[in-house]
Write a protein that holds these residues in place. Structure first.
Motif, PDB file in Angstrom:
ATOM      1  N   ILE A   4       0.905  -1.183   0.058  1.00  0.00           N
ATOM      2  CA  ILE A   4      -0.010   0.027  -0.065  1.00  0.00           C
ATOM      3  C   ILE A   4       1.001   1.210  -0.005  1.00  0.00           C
ATOM      4  CG2 ILE A   4      -1.664   1.369   1.393  1.00  0.00           C
ATOM      5  CD1 ILE A   4      -2.882  -1.495   2.251  1.00  0.00           C
ATOM      6  N   ALA A   5       2.011   1.256   0.804  1.00  0.00           N
ATOM      7  CA  ALA A   5       2.714   2.442   0.678  1.00  0.00           C
ATOM      8  C   ALA A   5       3.418   2.657  -0.461  1.00  0.00           C
ATOM      9  CB  ALA A   5       4.187   2.296   1.778  1.00  0.00           C
ATOM     10  N   HIS A   6       3.793   1.475  -1.331  1.00  0.00           N
ATOM     11  CA  HIS A   6       4.370   1.668  -2.628  1.00  0.00           C
ATOM     12  C   HIS A   6       3.391   2.321  -3.752  1.00  0.00           C
ATOM     13  CE1 HIS A   6       6.849   0.965  -6.188  1.00  0.00           C
ATOM     14  NE2 HIS A   6       5.703   0.337  -6.922  1.00  0.00           N
ATOM     15  N   LEU A   7       2.028   1.845  -3.660  1.00  0.00           N
ATOM     16  CA  LEU A   7       1.042   2.343  -4.408  1.00  0.00           C
ATOM     17  C   LEU A   7       0.460   3.967  -4.021  1.00  0.00           C
ATOM     18  CD1 LEU A   7      -0.786   1.835  -6.953  1.00  0.00           C
ATOM     19  CD2 LEU A   7      -2.493   0.828  -5.102  1.00  0.00           C
ATOM     20  N   LEU A   8       0.280   3.922  -2.700  1.00  0.00           N
ATOM     21  CA  LEU A   8      -0.197   5.113  -2.159  1.00  0.00           C
ATOM     22  C   LEU A   8       0.886   5.918  -1.109  1.00  0.00           C
ATOM     23  CD1 LEU A   8      -3.679   3.980  -1.377  1.00  0.00           C
ATOM     24  CD2 LEU A   8      -2.801   5.379  -3.424  1.00  0.00           C
ATOM     25  N   PRO A   9       2.131   6.598  -1.668  1.00  0.00           N
ATOM     26  CA  PRO A   9       3.123   7.055  -0.818  1.00  0.00           C
ATOM     27  C   PRO A   9       2.520   7.817   0.466  1.00  0.00           C
ATOM     28  CG  PRO A   9       3.707   7.214  -3.105  1.00  0.00           C
ATOM     29  CD  PRO A   9       2.268   6.870  -2.853  1.00  0.00           C
ATOM     30  N   ALA A  10       1.375   8.591   0.241  1.00  0.00           N
ATOM     31  CA  ALA A  10       0.958   9.570   1.377  1.00  0.00           C
ATOM     32  C   ALA A  10       0.333   8.653   2.376  1.00  0.00           C
ATOM     33  CB  ALA A  10       0.001  10.534   0.667  1.00  0.00           C
ATOM     34  N   ALA A  11       0.144   7.471   2.418  1.00  0.00           N
ATOM     35  CA  ALA A  11      -0.814   6.681   3.254  1.00  0.00           C
ATOM     36  C   ALA A  11       0.222   6.305   4.495  1.00  0.00           C
ATOM     37  CB  ALA A  11      -0.997   5.252   2.678  1.00  0.00           C
ATOM     38  N   ASP A  12      -0.336   6.691   5.733  1.00  0.00           N
ATOM     39  CA  ASP A  12       0.537   6.505   6.985  1.00  0.00           C
ATOM     40  C   ASP A  12       0.536   5.065   7.406  1.00  0.00           C
ATOM     41  OD1 ASP A  12       1.552   6.429   9.232  1.00  0.00           O
ATOM     42  OD2 ASP A  12       0.171   7.718  10.446  1.00  0.00           O
ATOM     43  N   GLU A  72      -8.556   6.693   7.673  1.00  0.00           N
ATOM     44  CA  GLU A  72     -10.077   6.817   7.973  1.00  0.00           C
ATOM     45  C   GLU A  72     -10.851   6.589   6.650  1.00  0.00           C
ATOM     46  OE1 GLU A  72     -11.282   6.756  11.080  1.00  0.00           O
ATOM     47  OE2 GLU A  72      -9.482   6.320  11.677  1.00  0.00           O
ATOM     48  N   ASP A  73     -10.292   6.690   5.634  1.00  0.00           N
ATOM     49  CA  ASP A  73     -11.066   7.128   4.307  1.00  0.00           C
ATOM     50  C   ASP A  73     -10.955   6.174   3.356  1.00  0.00           C
ATOM     51  OD1 ASP A  73     -12.133   9.561   5.386  1.00  0.00           O
ATOM     52  OD2 ASP A  73      -9.984  10.531   4.627  1.00  0.00           O
ATOM     53  N   LEU A  74      -9.920   4.836   3.448  1.00  0.00           N
ATOM     54  CA  LEU A  74      -9.906   4.162   2.291  1.00  0.00           C
ATOM     55  C   LEU A  74      -9.611   2.883   2.796  1.00  0.00           C
ATOM     56  CD1 LEU A  74      -6.804   6.018   0.130  1.00  0.00           C
ATOM     57  CD2 LEU A  74      -9.335   5.877  -0.108  1.00  0.00           C
ATOM     58  N   ALA A  75      -9.663   1.521   1.769  1.00  0.00           N
ATOM     59  CA  ALA A  75      -9.686   0.237   2.275  1.00  0.00           C
ATOM     60  C   ALA A  75      -9.077  -0.433   0.982  1.00  0.00           C
ATOM     61  CB  ALA A  75     -10.915  -0.370   2.878  1.00  0.00           C
ATOM     62  N   ALA A  76      -8.370  -1.625   1.217  1.00  0.00           N
ATOM     63  CA  ALA A  76      -7.726  -2.307   0.313  1.00  0.00           C
ATOM     64  C   ALA A  76      -8.615  -3.623   0.082  1.00  0.00           C
ATOM     65  CB  ALA A  76      -6.168  -2.320   0.266  1.00  0.00           C
ATOM     66  N   ARG A  77      -8.555  -4.365  -1.054  1.00  0.00           N
ATOM     67  CA  ARG A  77      -8.827  -5.500  -0.970  1.00  0.00           C
ATOM     68  C   ARG A  77      -8.127  -6.455  -1.941  1.00  0.00           C
ATOM     69  NH1 ARG A  77     -14.467  -5.502   0.606  1.00  0.00           N
ATOM     70  NH2 ARG A  77     -14.890  -7.563  -0.061  1.00  0.00           N
ATOM     71  N   GLU A 110     -16.190   3.990  -3.673  1.00  0.00           N
ATOM     72  CA  GLU A 110     -15.744   4.215  -4.937  1.00  0.00           C
ATOM     73  C   GLU A 110     -14.471   3.940  -5.253  1.00  0.00           C
ATOM     74  OE1 GLU A 110     -17.232   8.236  -6.005  1.00  0.00           O
ATOM     75  OE2 GLU A 110     -18.307   8.435  -4.268  1.00  0.00           O
ATOM     76  N   PRO A 111     -14.015   3.664  -6.449  1.00  0.00           N
ATOM     77  CA  PRO A 111     -12.682   3.129  -6.794  1.00  0.00           C
ATOM     78  C   PRO A 111     -11.651   4.372  -6.718  1.00  0.00           C
ATOM     79  CG  PRO A 111     -13.942   3.482  -8.848  1.00  0.00           C
ATOM     80  CD  PRO A 111     -14.876   3.583  -7.576  1.00  0.00           C
ATOM     81  N   VAL A 112     -10.338   3.862  -6.329  1.00  0.00           N
ATOM     82  CA  VAL A 112      -9.318   4.892  -5.947  1.00  0.00           C
ATOM     83  C   VAL A 112      -8.489   4.398  -6.879  1.00  0.00           C
ATOM     84  CG1 VAL A 112      -7.637   5.830  -4.498  1.00  0.00           C
ATOM     85  CG2 VAL A 112     -10.012   5.528  -3.693  1.00  0.00           C
ATOM     86  N   ALA A 113      -7.838   3.011  -6.829  1.00  0.00           N
ATOM     87  CA  ALA A 113      -6.586   2.824  -7.537  1.00  0.00           C
ATOM     88  C   ALA A 113      -6.372   1.439  -7.517  1.00  0.00           C
ATOM     89  CB  ALA A 113      -5.283   3.149  -6.675  1.00  0.00           C
ATOM     90  N   LEU A 114      -5.606   0.570  -8.441  1.00  0.00           N
ATOM     91  CA  LEU A 114      -5.338  -0.647  -8.640  1.00  0.00           C
ATOM     92  C   LEU A 114      -3.775  -0.972  -8.341  1.00  0.00           C
ATOM     93  CD1 LEU A 114      -7.208  -1.712 -11.976  1.00  0.00           C
ATOM     94  CD2 LEU A 114      -7.811  -2.321  -9.554  1.00  0.00           C
ATOM     95  N   GLY A 115      -3.775  -2.022  -7.635  1.00  0.00           N
ATOM     96  CA  GLY A 115      -2.063  -2.549  -7.123  1.00  0.00           C
ATOM     97  C   GLY A 115      -1.729  -3.491  -8.249  1.00  0.00           C
ATOM     98  N   VAL A 156      -8.083  -0.572  -4.360  1.00  0.00           N
ATOM     99  CA  VAL A 156      -8.310   0.440  -3.322  1.00  0.00           C
ATOM    100  C   VAL A 156      -9.525   1.097  -3.717  1.00  0.00           C
ATOM    101  CG1 VAL A 156      -7.348   2.473  -1.881  1.00  0.00           C
ATOM    102  CG2 VAL A 156      -5.749   0.626  -3.143  1.00  0.00           C
ATOM    103  N   GLN A 157     -10.331   1.329  -2.429  1.00  0.00           N
ATOM    104  CA  GLN A 157     -11.367   1.959  -2.766  1.00  0.00           C
ATOM    105  C   GLN A 157     -11.784   2.760  -1.633  1.00  0.00           C
ATOM    106  OE1 GLN A 157     -14.653  -1.473  -1.505  1.00  0.00           O
ATOM    107  NE2 GLN A 157     -13.052  -1.829  -2.938  1.00  0.00           N
ATOM    108  N   THR A 158     -12.877   3.671  -1.662  1.00  0.00           N
ATOM    109  CA  THR A 158     -13.071   4.497  -0.436  1.00  0.00           C
ATOM    110  C   THR A 158     -13.797   3.699   0.660  1.00  0.00           C
ATOM    111  OG1 THR A 158     -15.140   4.940  -1.463  1.00  0.00           O
ATOM    112  CG2 THR A 158     -13.331   6.541  -1.878  1.00  0.00           C
ATOM    113  N   TRP A 159     -13.822   4.023   1.998  1.00  0.00           N
ATOM    114  CA  TRP A 159     -14.389   3.411   3.080  1.00  0.00           C
ATOM    115  C   TRP A 159     -15.735   3.854   3.271  1.00  0.00           C
ATOM    116  CZ3 TRP A 159     -13.416  -0.637   6.229  1.00  0.00           C
ATOM    117  CH2 TRP A 159     -13.661  -0.615   7.599  1.00  0.00           C
ATOM    118  N   VAL A 160     -16.467   3.193   3.586  1.00  0.00           N
ATOM    119  CA  VAL A 160     -17.842   3.553   4.069  1.00  0.00           C
ATOM    120  C   VAL A 160     -18.226   3.029   5.494  1.00  0.00           C
ATOM    121  CG1 VAL A 160     -20.102   3.254   3.561  1.00  0.00           C
ATOM    122  CG2 VAL A 160     -18.896   3.402   1.630  1.00  0.00           C
ATOM    123  N   PRO A 161     -18.520   4.003   6.520  1.00  0.00           N
ATOM    124  CA  PRO A 161     -18.592   3.469   7.913  1.00  0.00           C
ATOM    125  C   PRO A 161     -19.938   2.664   7.895  1.00  0.00           C
ATOM    126  CG  PRO A 161     -18.860   5.801   7.762  1.00  0.00           C
ATOM    127  CD  PRO A 161     -18.513   5.262   6.362  1.00  0.00           C
ATOM    128  N   GLY A 162     -19.764   1.838   9.260  1.00  0.00           N
ATOM    129  CA  GLY A 162     -21.123   1.137   9.307  1.00  0.00           C
ATOM    130  C   GLY A 162     -20.662  -0.354   9.817  1.00  0.00           C
TER     131      GLY A 162
END
Length: 307
Positions: A26-34, A55-60, A95-100, A112-118
């Motif tokens: 994930i860090a390689h694909l999204l360098p800004a991710a903590d 808080e905003d994303l999830a990978a599958r 919603e879609p964000v990126a493909l690894g 990678v896609q956006t996170w929906v709480p619940g």
């Protein structure tokens, strides 16, 4: 998007991903991710390893290996479907964000896609909720109103001809002899498999099991896994009636949808096709899915309005 942890590998060739390798990918694909916010989630998912990113994303990450090029094409199509679904869904949806890409750490493409709480809905938690029945009706009405753009159902999955699933159902019935009242279920299937199809395709989520519906305060608050969104039998998304709701709330849903007797019973047939494989396949590895199968089959057998 939370759920129960599975108790062991669900598939013979199941892939493994450590949190350390997930964080590296994930860090390689999204360098800004903590990296400190990246963590594997315990879920009852049957197709993916889910990793939370802040808080905003999830990978599958897929649980089973396949041809990487075909898998990448499928993920691209899923992202397109997710975006189309999110645009018409009355509830929040990822919603879609990126493909690894495949790598030494993980051999398959991933998304990678956006996170929906619940909280993931279960077969009981919303059973007696009028509000949840109304939310489900609003969702189905919105999907049915979306344009098909002259597309038709394609593929071997659920949503076309019930009889296509004959071999699968027969195998599941045979494997379930020590787990379920197979003779009763087989008799129901004999009726359901012959139900005619009269209504044209509508846009459908195609997999409205409780794990793909999020809840809070007795309401539906989100819809997950819309990568299969596309045209299908309008009865297909009715599976949520038996997966989620008790008899009174199913009646409420049906009244709001204005569903015909034939379409309603075809919905029951699709719920059966989905549920009959859940118990024997997941009985030792994914208790959440196995119990969903049992719950849905009980509701189908006890429902005086079908079969």
């Amino acid at each position: 998007m939370t759920g129960s942890m599975v108790t062991g590998p669900m598939h013979p060739d199941q892939l493994v991903l450590s949190q350390e390798h997930a964080a590296q990918l994930i860090a390689h694909l999204l360098p800004a991710a903590d990296p400190a916010t990246i963590r594997l989630l315990p879920t009852s998912a049957t197709t993916s390893i889910v990793v939370r990113i802040g808080e905003d994303l999830a990978a599958r990450f897929p649980l089973e290996p396949s041809d990487p090029d075909a898998a990448r094409a499928a993920l691209t199509a899923e992202h397109e479907a997710m975006a189309e679904f999110a645009a018409v869904c009355p509830l929040p949806a990822p919603e879609p964000v990126a493909l690894g890409e495949p790598s030494a750490e993980f051999p398959m493409p991933w998304s990678v896609q956006t996170w929906v709480p619940g909280e993931a809905a279960g077969p009981v938690i919303l059973g007696g909720s009028d509000a949840a029945a109304d939310d489900l009706a609003a969702l189905l009405l919105a999907l049915r109103a979306a344009p098909t753009r002259d597309r038709r159902f394609q593929g071997p999955g659920r949503g076309g001809d019930l009889t296509v699933h004959e071999d699968w159902v027969r195998e599941c019935l045979e494997r379930s002899r020590d787990l379920l009242p197979v003779d009763i279920l087989a008799a129901r299937w004999e009726r359901w498999r012959r139900l005619p199809r009269r209504d044209p395709d509508v846009m459908s989520h195609c997999d409205l099991i409780p794990a793909n519906l999020l809840t809070a305060g007795g309401r539906l608050v989100g819809v997950l896994d819309a990568g299969g969104y596309g045209p299908a039998d309008p009865a297909l998304d009715l599976v949520g009636a038996w997966h989620l709701l008790d008899a009174e709330r199913r009646t409420r849903l049906r009244e709001r949808l204005g569903t015909s007797d034939l379409e309603w019973e075809r919905g029951a047939a699709w719920a059966f096709v989905q549920a009959i494989g859940l118990v024997w396949y997941y009985v030792d590895t994914n208790p959440t899915m196995a119990e969903l199968g049992r719950s849905t089959l009980r509701r189908l057998m006890d429902d005086p309005g079908i079969g």
